[in-house]
Scaffold this active site. Structure first.
Site, short mmCIF file in Angstrom:
data_model
loop_
_atom_site.label_atom_id
_atom_site.label_comp_id
_atom_site.label_asym_id
_atom_site.label_seq_id
_atom_site.Cartn_x
_atom_site.Cartn_y
_atom_site.Cartn_z
N TYR A 309 0.78 -1.16 -0.05
CA TYR A 309 -0.15 0.08 0.25
C TYR A 309 0.77 1.17 -0.04
O TYR A 309 0.57 2.18 0.71
CB TYR A 309 -1.01 -0.10 1.20
N GLU A 617 0.22 18.94 -11.09
CA GLU A 617 1.43 19.30 -10.20
C GLU A 617 1.90 20.43 -10.40
O GLU A 617 2.34 20.49 -11.90
CB GLU A 617 2.54 18.15 -9.78
#
Length: 720
Positions: A309, A617
């Site tokens: 994860y 971004e």
């Protein structure tokens, strides 16, 4: 503007007689000259643009339609021009101008090979109207009449603009043929499939900026016990007309072991048109940008996070059915379109759904779900398939207010094009050859490879398909624009990467010419899984990544990226000021990823634009505040809508900053838009990644500032 009935008579009797005589002279040229040069009419029916139109009833196309009863007319001002694209360079011999009463007194006939640099082949300041025939010499693809003085107070008006000459493009190029060594085709009886998959994966797993390109194709049937691990520049697809025609009892996997469990750089790969029965019940597709999952049927769950994860920053699903749960887990953002899912688990910052059966309810910002019941306009990506033993490309039909998959409810809607109507482009092909194939009326199928072009690829025919396999990559070598689309209906661009060259290009992809007024609403151009990169694989430069001029264009999943890592990276080394510039009206973006440009990442100048999902971004490598100062405004917005725009709408838009060179840099806002009733935004956020730079607001002066190092979004649910 006067009514048409107020216009002076179009031709007097004397002028008509003169026109008929001149026409006969054109139609009955010197027999010896005709035999020697055999000029042909090259302009009829070709793409044409003009500086302006008097009205919708006098379009530019009427001047090249072969009908002396239809005409182009301009607005009532000087100068004006009309330009025809012949489709390929030609040896020119003659131009015939069939003027209406509103003619030109002073004008030039100009020639160009690229549509931007012009030379004068003929000029006059004593034009008399009627039928003007000009013999000339020269080689050009583009020919224009440039008028500088009118004979009347009206505009310029041409019944016909005819260009004659000869083409010598060499032998006719064949369509179809084999797909080359990097297209690897399997059928259920193929031995050692797993070994071949593993061999390519070992080569491509960490080859982020390598030159390898691969496409795996699985013929219809059932395959058992496979795990197709997909690395960089690798695509895997089924060859059925439906995903369920090709079933893998196994997995198609993307994980992040090569990057220590961090999936934020798992770019440039794809899976399409397959059914999966995952071995453990859940397939893993841990990707970030430029990694589409299209037309897939997962008969189980789908995990979008890497093992452990770790971080992930994807992603995109379209036209797919996931029977079980999609586990979003650590994915910062994701967009899912026109699909069917069992359920959706978890969300980080920005998860957007449009036209998805089983999507979670609207909840932004907690949970961070933006859910639209339908997608306004969509047309699925073209794909290669087998009809018996014949390769064809299926082009799905346009849908409006779409919901759910385009397949699974009877035969899919669309058209099939045999491979024989495609020029199969292989590494080493020149831009001249590619343009010759387009001029012949062929579509393009780029096989996996890297293609250097020394001139612009010109897509000028309506409904042309340009399809790439295995992330085929186009690199302009000498500062040209890599590809341009004409002002025509229904072009489909899909499945390739454009990589900036070392010499600055004004743009890398242009959809339509500047100033177009043509309505393409019934049959728009689509740009799907077309990715743009500036730097990373080496120093590259481009002023703008992608420019969209044509009205009604649909941008369906793109990543336009100025590299923040790799080779050839630096504030000036891979300079690129603007990522996407939209000048056309009624443009729709579904799945828009644009990052790290020196100034505006997105500039939207056209009216009635819409964006469903945006991820951004800001440039990491800004050296200081002064480098990004925009007059009195701190920083250039990630997404700017021009002040002239009256209608615009966006859903699920996020901008992040990570100014790691100078963490003191501040952005006034992530989004800059005019405050007008028709300009509306839903579910906006800005994030400072670890406190490296901060935003003062979200949109204009609305929304709280980010602060500290907690990487917590600042959200605006609705604006204004």
């Amino acid at each position: 503007m006067p009514l048409l009935s107020d216009r002076p008579p179009r031709l007097t009797v004397a002028a008509l007689a003169a026109a008929l005589v001149a026409a006969l002279l054109v139609l009955l040229p010197n027999t010896a000259a005709t035999a020697a040069t055999a000029p042909t009419l090259l302009s009829q029916g070709r793409p044409v643009t003009a500086s302006s139109l008097e009205g919708a009833g006098t379009p530019a196309a009427a001047a090249v339609d072969g009908d002396n009863g239809t005409r182009w007319s301009s607005q009532f001002a000087d100068p004006q021009w009309i330009q025809v694209d012949l489709g390929a360079p030609a040896q020119l011999s003659q131009v015939v101008l069939r003027w209406e009463t509103a003619a030109a007194k002073a004008y030039r006939i100009e020639l160009s090979t690229d549509g931007s640099t012009w030379s004068t082949a003929y000029s006059t300041t004593a034009g008399a109207g009627g039928v003007a025939t000009h013999d000339l010499t020269g080689t050009a693809r583009y020919v224009r009449m440039y008028g500088t003085q009118r004979t009347t107070g009206y505009g310029y008006s041409l019944w016909e603009f005819q260009v004659y000459g000869t083409t010598d493009t060499g032998p006719t190029l064949p369509g179809g043929g084999d797909l080359g060594p990097n297209v690897i085709v399997f059928d259920p009886s193929t031995p050692n499939i797993q070994a071949r998959l593993d061999e390519v994966f070992r080569q491509q797993e960490s080859a982020q900026f390598g030159s390898g390109r691969y496409q795996f194709l699985f013929k219809p049937g059932t395959y058992n016990g496979l795990n197709a691990q997909i690395g960089f520049y690798t695509s895997v697809s089924g060859l059925g007309l439906s995903p369920d025609d090709t079933t893998i009892n196994g997995d198609v996997t993307v994980d992040a072991g090569w990057f220590n469990g961090n999936a934020t750089q798992n770019f440039w790969r794809s899976a399409e048109n397959l059914a999966l029965n995952p071995v453990n019940g859940t397939d893993r597709w841990a990707v970030s940008q430029a990694a589409p999952f299209r037309r897939m049927h997962v008969k189980g769950g789908l995990n979008l996070a890497p093992t452990g994860y770790g971080w992930a920053s994807g992603g995109y699903i379209a036209d797919s059915r996931i029977d079980g749960q999609i586990g979003n887990y650590s994915q910062q953002q994701w967009y899912t379109r026109d699909s069917s899912i069992g359920s959706w688990g978890n969300g980080v910052w920005n998860q957007v759904f449009s036209g998805v059966q089983g999507a979670p309810a609207q909840g932004f910002p907690n949970p961070p779900y933006t859910t639209l019941d339908t997608t306004p306009v969509s047309r699925e990506k073209p794909f290669l398939y087998l009809d018996g033993s014949d390769y064809k490309v299926f082009v799905p039909a346009k849908r409006t207010n779409a919901r759910g998959t385009s397949w699974g409810n009877g035969a899919p809607q669309g058209t099939s094009i045999p491979l024989s109507r495609f020029y199969v482009v292989k590494p080493g092909a020149s831009a001249a050859t590619i343009n010759q194939a387009l001029a012949q009326g062929l579509h393009l199928l780029f096989t996996p490879g890297v293609y250097h072009v020394d001139r612009t690829i010109q897509v000028s025919r309506p409904d042309t398909v340009v399809l790439g396999l295995g992330l085929a990559t186009i690199v302009p070598d000498n500062g040209v624009t890599a590809m341009k689309v004409a002002d025509v209906d229904g072009v489909k661009l899909a499945g390739f990467l454009i990589d900036a060259g070392t010499v600055n290009s004004p743009s890398l992809l242009e959809v339509g010419p500047a100033g177009t007024t043509t309505d393409h609403g019934a049959n728009p151009t689509t740009v799907q899984d077309v990715f743009v990169r500036v730097g990373g694989a080496g120093a590259g430069k481009a002023t703008v990544g992608m420019v969209v001029n044509n009205h009604d264009t649909v941008i369906d999943h793109t990543w336009i990226w100025r590299a923040d890592h790799g080779d050839g990276v630096g504030w000036e080394t891979n300079r690129s000021d603007y990522g996407l510039r939209v000048n056309g009206d009624d443009v729709l973006a579904t799945g828009l990823f644009v990052e790290h440009f020196n100034k505006y990442d997105v500039e939207w100048n056209g009216d009635r634009g819409r964006t469903v999902f945006f991820q951004n971004e800001k440039a990491y490598d800004a050296p200081n505040q002064a480098a990004v100062q925009n007059g009195s405004v701190k920083g250039f917005a990630a997404y700017k809508v021009a002040d002239s725009v009256t209608t615009h709408e966006g859903w699920g838009l996020g901008s992040y900053c990570y100014y790691n060179v100078d963490p003191t840099i501040r952005q006034d806002h992530g989004f800059e838009v005019p405050v007008k009733p028709g300009v509306k935004f839903h579910d906006l956020l800005v994030v400072s990644l670890g406190g490296n730079g901060q935003y003062e607001h979200v949109v204009n002066n609305t929304g709280a500032a980010t602060s500290g190092t907690s990487t917590t979004p600042s959200n605006v649910v609705s604006f204004p």
